[in-house]
Design an enzyme around this catalytic site. Sequence first.
Site, PDB file in Angstrom:
ATOM      1  N   ASP A   1      71.953   5.898 -17.964  1.00 30.87           N
ATOM      2  CA  ASP A   1      72.214   7.313 -17.772  1.00 30.87           C
ATOM      3  C   ASP A   1      72.498   8.083 -19.227  1.00 30.87           C
ATOM      4  O   ASP A   1      73.919   7.635 -19.583  1.00 30.87           O
ATOM      5  CB  ASP A   1      73.456   7.550 -16.790  1.00 30.87           C
TER       6      ASP A   1
ATOM      7  N   HIS B   1      75.524  11.851 -18.491  1.00 31.96           N
ATOM      8  CA  HIS B   1      76.899  11.877 -18.419  1.00 31.96           C
ATOM      9  C   HIS B   1      77.656  10.919 -19.419  1.00 31.96           C
ATOM     10  O   HIS B   1      76.942  10.098 -20.004  1.00 31.96           O
ATOM     11  CB  HIS B   1      77.221  11.238 -16.918  1.00 31.96           C
TER      12      HIS B   1
ATOM     13  N   SER C   1      77.385  18.900 -12.698  1.00 33.33           N
ATOM     14  CA  SER C   1      78.030  17.492 -12.789  1.00 33.33           C
ATOM     15  C   SER C   1      78.830  17.126 -14.128  1.00 33.33           C
ATOM     16  O   SER C   1      80.000  16.547 -14.412  1.00 33.33           O
ATOM     17  CB  SER C   1      77.380  16.367 -12.455  1.00 33.33           C
TER      18      SER C   1
END
Length: 433
Positions: A409, A412, A163
């Site tokens: 998070d 990311h 990702s």
Amino acid sequence: MHKMKSPPFSSSSSFSVLRKARLSPYLFTLLAFILFVAVLYGEDLMCIFSQQLEPPAAAFSDQLVVKPGKIKRQKLPFSIGKTDPECDIFTGRWVWDESNRPLYEESECPYIQPQLTCQEHGRPDKDYQKWRWQPDGCDLPSFNATLMLETLRGKRMMFVGDSLNRGQYVSMICLLHSLIPDEAKSMETFDSDSRTVFTAKDYNATIEFYWAPFLLESNSDNAVNHRISDRLVRKGSMNYHGKHWKGVDVLVFNTYLWWMTGQKFKILQGSFEDEVKDIVEVPTAEAYRMAMKSMLRWVRRNMDRNKTRVFFTSMSPSHGKSIDWGGEPNGNCYNQTSLIEDPNYWGSDSRKNIMEVIGEEFRKSKVPISFLNITQLSSYRKDAHTSIYKKQWNPLTPEQLANPVSYADCVHWCLPGLQDTWNELLFAKMFYP
């Protein structure tokens, strides 16, 4: 870093030594015979030596080609210039540049996944968008979207990995799509969402993302349902995914985060179809080395070094432990809006032994891969993560809502933001290696 220099060679001093030497008739005859063979078979000998002397291409920005009578450097495909060899574009500092950043607006790029749209999900500041990477001793070339699109005309560019590589892929599309009319571009997914394809129709070009978090076949290959704690990778299985990469002109690989489950990693030596599976557990660094060897072998066998380019993006750092940068205990990237100023900072989540494996395998290889060393420069950016400002796939519990650190998070990155710099570096290495 000290540079290795070849010892100086002086033809005059060499001939002076020869003049002083007393040649016996036998030695004279031997030298004459060697000279005769060299003249008669010189070209064949040079061809042989040119193969033996070819350097590991991964360690150079261009390829060294040895031909009879002369040595010259051959430009890598797509290059139109070169960067000062004394300048390392990955070493430098972040500078505030409110007039030229961001390179696009979040609201202007409809391709950003809701996991990365921090402004849409309530981030109150935009400071993370305003920093520009400034290498020491030189400048990065400005990202030229027209040049990139024209270069990709009739070609395929593909990002392969997890990702984080998908984030860089989306960043690239955001940097390019405004030049393309709405009716001349499309975004589609294939192979159960494993492959995403952005098409610039007037250019007959595609920019693609392929989900393969380990590059090798694994039990985490489903692009949607891949949250598996007991991860397993099949040895020697690069062709399982690699068959989808053949014919690509520009490949951008990454793999790191998914390997980080502990100090040991499980490797499948047979097939996932075997009723009784042959599984061995090895140190994570050695499992990662196996993947690097497989990737380099695949590239050597399947990519034409005269027509294609391959890039490898180093590990993307996370900021899950604020004590790493001297912050409060039990904190992380949540509510962080400033940069880390220590130029030697290296977070505990970035394993140096993995970087050593990459360096060792790339130096040994003759495969021409351009290394995008984004780890150190990204380590300073604890401010740039999505944190809590993203789509949450599951409803948050009252406990989580009361403690945002618990669901922030710190892996990311918001877009626009840091990953646009990664693509500026890719642009520099692609056109000015």
